[in-house]
Design a protein around this motif. Structure first.
Motif, PDB file in Angstrom:
ATOM      1  N   ILE A 164      69.108  -7.528 119.622  1.00 26.88           N
ATOM      2  CA  ILE A 164      69.284  -8.800 120.322  1.00 26.88           C
ATOM      3  C   ILE A 164      70.566  -8.800 121.155  1.00 26.88           C
ATOM      4  O   ILE A 164      70.531  -9.193 122.325  1.00 26.88           O
ATOM      5  CB  ILE A 164      69.222  -9.987 119.338  1.00 26.88           C
ATOM      6  CG1 ILE A 164      67.815 -10.090 118.777  1.00 26.88           C
ATOM      7  CG2 ILE A 164      69.612 -11.286 120.031  1.00 26.88           C
ATOM      8  CD1 ILE A 164      67.639 -11.137 117.729  1.00 26.88           C
ATOM      9  N   PRO A 165      71.713  -8.354 120.626  1.00 28.20           N
ATOM     10  CA  PRO A 165      72.887  -8.275 121.503  1.00 28.20           C
ATOM     11  C   PRO A 165      72.681  -7.327 122.686  1.00 28.20           C
ATOM     12  O   PRO A 165      73.183  -7.597 123.778  1.00 28.20           O
ATOM     13  CB  PRO A 165      73.993  -7.757 120.586  1.00 28.20           C
ATOM     14  CG  PRO A 165      73.577  -8.108 119.225  1.00 28.20           C
ATOM     15  CD  PRO A 165      72.094  -8.082 119.234  1.00 28.20           C
ATOM     16  N   LEU A 166      71.928  -6.254 122.493  1.00 22.32           N
ATOM     17  CA  LEU A 166      71.663  -5.345 123.611  1.00 22.32           C
ATOM     18  C   LEU A 166      70.870  -6.043 124.710  1.00 22.32           C
ATOM     19  O   LEU A 166      71.179  -5.879 125.900  1.00 22.32           O
ATOM     20  CB  LEU A 166      70.921  -4.104 123.125  1.00 22.32           C
ATOM     21  CG  LEU A 166      71.788  -3.020 122.515  1.00 22.32           C
ATOM     22  CD1 LEU A 166      70.934  -1.955 121.856  1.00 22.32           C
ATOM     23  CD2 LEU A 166      72.676  -2.406 123.574  1.00 22.32           C
ATOM     24  N   TRP A 167      69.859  -6.816 124.341  1.00 22.09           N
ATOM     25  CA  TRP A 167      69.084  -7.527 125.346  1.00 22.09           C
ATOM     26  C   TRP A 167      69.921  -8.613 126.026  1.00 22.09           C
ATOM     27  O   TRP A 167      69.786  -8.847 127.235  1.00 22.09           O
ATOM     28  CB  TRP A 167      67.821  -8.124 124.748  1.00 22.09           C
ATOM     29  CG  TRP A 167      66.762  -7.095 124.555  1.00 22.09           C
ATOM     30  CD1 TRP A 167      66.331  -6.585 123.372  1.00 22.09           C
ATOM     31  CD2 TRP A 167      66.011  -6.427 125.570  1.00 22.09           C
ATOM     32  NE1 TRP A 167      65.358  -5.635 123.594  1.00 22.09           N
ATOM     33  CE2 TRP A 167      65.139  -5.526 124.935  1.00 22.09           C
ATOM     34  CE3 TRP A 167      65.993  -6.509 126.964  1.00 22.09           C
ATOM     35  CZ2 TRP A 167      64.273  -4.712 125.655  1.00 22.09           C
ATOM     36  CZ3 TRP A 167      65.118  -5.702 127.668  1.00 22.09           C
ATOM     37  CH2 TRP A 167      64.272  -4.813 127.005  1.00 22.09           C
ATOM     38  N   LEU A 168      70.783  -9.283 125.279  1.00 26.85           N
ATOM     39  CA  LEU A 168      71.657 -10.290 125.882  1.00 26.85           C
ATOM     40  C   LEU A 168      72.651  -9.642 126.843  1.00 26.85           C
ATOM     41  O   LEU A 168      72.902 -10.165 127.934  1.00 26.85           O
ATOM     42  CB  LEU A 168      72.394 -11.070 124.791  1.00 26.85           C
ATOM     43  CG  LEU A 168      71.534 -11.990 123.932  1.00 26.85           C
ATOM     44  CD1 LEU A 168      72.355 -12.567 122.795  1.00 26.85           C
ATOM     45  CD2 LEU A 168      70.933 -13.087 124.775  1.00 26.85           C
ATOM     46  N   PHE A 169      73.210  -8.505 126.454  1.00 22.63           N
ATOM     47  CA  PHE A 169      74.108  -7.781 127.349  1.00 22.63           C
ATOM     48  C   PHE A 169      73.376  -7.290 128.595  1.00 22.63           C
ATOM     49  O   PHE A 169      73.939  -7.274 129.688  1.00 22.63           O
ATOM     50  CB  PHE A 169      74.776  -6.602 126.638  1.00 22.63           C
ATOM     51  CG  PHE A 169      75.945  -6.996 125.787  1.00 22.63           C
ATOM     52  CD1 PHE A 169      76.871  -7.925 126.212  1.00 22.63           C
ATOM     53  CD2 PHE A 169      76.135  -6.416 124.552  1.00 22.63           C
ATOM     54  CE1 PHE A 169      77.945  -8.292 125.433  1.00 22.63           C
ATOM     55  CE2 PHE A 169      77.210  -6.766 123.760  1.00 22.63           C
ATOM     56  CZ  PHE A 169      78.117  -7.703 124.201  1.00 22.63           C
ATOM     57  N   PHE A 170      72.109  -6.883 128.436  1.00 28.36           N
ATOM     58  CA  PHE A 170      71.335  -6.462 129.599  1.00 28.36           C
ATOM     59  C   PHE A 170      71.140  -7.621 130.568  1.00 28.36           C
ATOM     60  O   PHE A 170      71.264  -7.454 131.787  1.00 28.36           O
ATOM     61  CB  PHE A 170      69.978  -5.897 129.151  1.00 28.36           C
ATOM     62  CG  PHE A 170      69.105  -5.487 130.295  1.00 28.36           C
ATOM     63  CD1 PHE A 170      69.385  -4.341 131.007  1.00 28.36           C
ATOM     64  CD2 PHE A 170      68.017  -6.262 130.658  1.00 28.36           C
ATOM     65  CE1 PHE A 170      68.585  -3.965 132.077  1.00 28.36           C
ATOM     66  CE2 PHE A 170      67.214  -5.891 131.712  1.00 28.36           C
ATOM     67  CZ  PHE A 170      67.498  -4.740 132.431  1.00 28.36           C
ATOM     68  N   ALA A 171      70.850  -8.808 130.045  1.00 31.71           N
ATOM     69  CA  ALA A 171      70.686  -9.987 130.900  1.00 31.71           C
ATOM     70  C   ALA A 171      71.995 -10.343 131.606  1.00 31.71           C
ATOM     71  O   ALA A 171      72.002 -10.700 132.796  1.00 31.71           O
ATOM     72  CB  ALA A 171      70.191 -11.168 130.073  1.00 31.71           C
ATOM     73  N   ILE A 172      73.106 -10.225 130.905  1.00 31.37           N
ATOM     74  CA  ILE A 172      74.407 -10.494 131.513  1.00 31.37           C
ATOM     75  C   ILE A 172      74.717  -9.446 132.575  1.00 31.37           C
ATOM     76  O   ILE A 172      75.272  -9.759 133.635  1.00 31.37           O
ATOM     77  CB  ILE A 172      75.495 -10.552 130.422  1.00 31.37           C
ATOM     78  CG1 ILE A 172      75.277 -11.769 129.525  1.00 31.37           C
ATOM     79  CG2 ILE A 172      76.889 -10.596 131.037  1.00 31.37           C
ATOM     80  CD1 ILE A 172      76.130 -11.791 128.283  1.00 31.37           C
ATOM     81  N   ASP A 173      74.347  -8.198 132.328  1.00 34.80           N
ATOM     82  CA  ASP A 173      74.550  -7.125 133.300  1.00 34.80           C
ATOM     83  C   ASP A 173      73.764  -7.392 134.586  1.00 34.80           C
ATOM     84  O   ASP A 173      74.278  -7.195 135.686  1.00 34.80           O
ATOM     85  CB  ASP A 173      74.125  -5.792 132.685  1.00 34.80           C
ATOM     86  CG  ASP A 173      75.105  -4.682 132.962  1.00 34.80           C
ATOM     87  OD1 ASP A 173      76.189  -4.967 133.505  1.00 34.80           O
ATOM     88  OD2 ASP A 173      74.800  -3.524 132.619  1.00 34.80           O
ATOM     89  N   VAL A 174      72.536  -7.853 134.452  1.00 33.44           N
ATOM     90  CA  VAL A 174      71.741  -8.219 135.629  1.00 33.44           C
ATOM     91  C   VAL A 174      72.399  -9.397 136.354  1.00 33.44           C
ATOM     92  O   VAL A 174      72.414  -9.462 137.588  1.00 33.44           O
ATOM     93  CB  VAL A 174      70.283  -8.543 135.215  1.00 33.44           C
ATOM     94  CG1 VAL A 174      69.502  -9.163 136.358  1.00 33.44           C
ATOM     95  CG2 VAL A 174      69.596  -7.284 134.716  1.00 33.44           C
ATOM     96  N   GLY A 175      72.983 -10.311 135.596  1.00 32.89           N
ATOM     97  CA  GLY A 175      73.698 -11.431 136.193  1.00 32.89           C
ATOM     98  C   GLY A 175      74.897 -10.988 137.015  1.00 32.89           C
ATOM     99  O   GLY A 175      75.196 -11.582 138.054  1.00 32.89           O
TER     100      GLY A 175
END
Length: 103
Positions: free
Chosen positions: A45-56
């Motif tokens: 879950i933190p990996l997916w959240l970090f991925f979303a922030i990275d896209v941001g």
């Protein structure tokens, strides 16, 4: 109250940076009643959240480059590039840790 177009990329960068810090420290601070379900040490879950922030950060970079003010363009290029690279490095290390800890 509306935000001028030039300041949207800067505001998005600051919000994403705060979100990345919150995601990084939330499981450590609230380890007893973690927001991440399953067992302690699961990093998906933190990996997916970090991925979303990275896209941001990429979106904030594009928004900043499309503005007309040179100071906003330079800030957007420098800050978002640095944050993108650093967050990608953190994600890489978390993926290695997640791979090692999986059974």
């Amino acid at each position: 109250m509306s935000i001028p177009k030039e300041n949207k990329s800067i505001l998005l960068t600051v919000i994403l940076l705060a979100a990345a810090v919150v995601v990084f420290f939330v499981d450590w601070l609230f380890s007893q009643n973690s927001i991440f379900p399953s067992r302690r040490g699961d990093l998906t879950i933190p990996l997916w959240l970090f991925f979303a922030i990275d896209v941001g950060f990429i979106v904030a970079l594009v928004l900043g480059v499309r503005t007309k003010k040179p100071s906003v363009v330079w800030f957007s290029i420098i800050a978002n590039s640095i944050f993108f690279v650093l967050l990608s490095g953190v994600m890489f290390l978390l993926m290695i840790a997640n791979g090692i800890s999986e059974q």
